[in-house]
Design a protein around this motif. Structure first.
Motif, short mmCIF file in Angstrom:
data_model
loop_
_atom_site.label_atom_id
_atom_site.label_comp_id
_atom_site.label_asym_id
_atom_site.label_seq_id
_atom_site.Cartn_x
_atom_site.Cartn_y
_atom_site.Cartn_z
N UNK A 120 0.83 -1.19 0.00
CA UNK A 120 0.00 0.00 0.00
C UNK A 120 0.86 1.24 0.00
N UNK A 121 0.33 2.30 -0.52
CA UNK A 121 1.07 3.56 -0.58
C UNK A 121 0.37 4.50 -1.55
N UNK A 122 1.17 5.14 -2.39
CA UNK A 122 0.57 6.01 -3.40
C UNK A 122 1.44 6.05 -4.65
N UNK A 123 0.78 6.39 -5.74
CA UNK A 123 1.45 6.65 -7.01
C UNK A 123 1.46 8.14 -7.26
N UNK A 124 2.55 8.64 -7.78
CA UNK A 124 2.65 9.99 -8.32
C UNK A 124 2.95 9.84 -9.80
N UNK A 125 1.97 10.13 -10.63
CA UNK A 125 2.13 9.97 -12.07
C UNK A 125 2.16 11.34 -12.74
N UNK A 126 2.89 11.40 -13.84
CA UNK A 126 2.91 12.60 -14.69
C UNK A 126 2.33 12.20 -16.02
N UNK A 127 1.47 13.03 -16.55
CA UNK A 127 0.83 12.76 -17.83
C UNK A 127 0.97 13.95 -18.75
N UNK A 128 0.89 13.68 -20.04
CA UNK A 128 0.88 14.73 -21.05
C UNK A 128 -0.32 14.49 -21.96
N UNK A 129 -0.85 15.60 -22.49
CA UNK A 129 -1.97 15.49 -23.42
C UNK A 129 -1.41 15.37 -24.83
#
Length: 161
Positions: A120-129
């Motif tokens: 368990x924890x968290x994701x930090x995601x970066x996205x581009x359009x």
């Protein structure tokens, strides 16, 4: 597409979990930026190795044997916090990833009869359009806790008998 782009970002991140759990590698591949752009994967909090950049195809080729060998998985992502700046977005989600491997020789192979391993924890995601759709170009996992038998992951990652 929704009128609120934060929903589109969150849905793209949710499809990360869905693609893995369904073993739908085409759907999974579709959420990422496409070659020749490489994606940064940072799972250092899970396994201690530094972040790496690679093509989505190389990433999928690397994880497919593990997830195919596991009997079941359930990746849950909740509470998305989305920030958008132009054609770039960041999304943090809480996550739990539960993995199961049922084998008659589990205790002999891992020292435990426990067929489950959960993080368990968290994701930090970066996205581009890209062409009006959100695509992931950076994934960072922060593991906060672990429960169960982590040896099933090594066993599933090797040859399955």
């Amino acid at each position: 597409m929704n009128t609120d782009p934060r929903i589109d970002v969150a849905e793209t991140v949710y499809r990360f979990a869905y693609g893995i759990d369904q073993r739908d590698w085409d759907a999974y591949r579709a959420i990422f930026v496409q070659p020749p752009i490489e994606i940064e994967f940072d799972y250092s909090s899970y396994h201690g190795r530094p972040a790496t950049r690679m093509s989505v195809d190389a990433w999928i080729a690397g994880i497919t044997p593990l997830f195919t060998a596991l009997d079941a998985t359930q990746h849950s992502m909740t509470n998305p916090l989305v920030e958008i700046e132009g054609d770039a977005a960041r999304c943090r989600v809480y996550m739990q990833a539960t993995h199961f491997l049922w084998r008659h020789d589990l205790e002999a192979m891992t020292g435990s009869t426990e067929p489950e391993f959960t993080i368990g924890g968290h994701y930090d995601d970066h996205l581009v359009r890209v062409d009006g759709r959100w695509r992931i170009d950076r994934v960072a996992l922060s593991v906060r806790w672990r429960r169960g038998n982590p040896a099933i992951m090594d066993l599933a990652g090797g040859a399955r008998t």
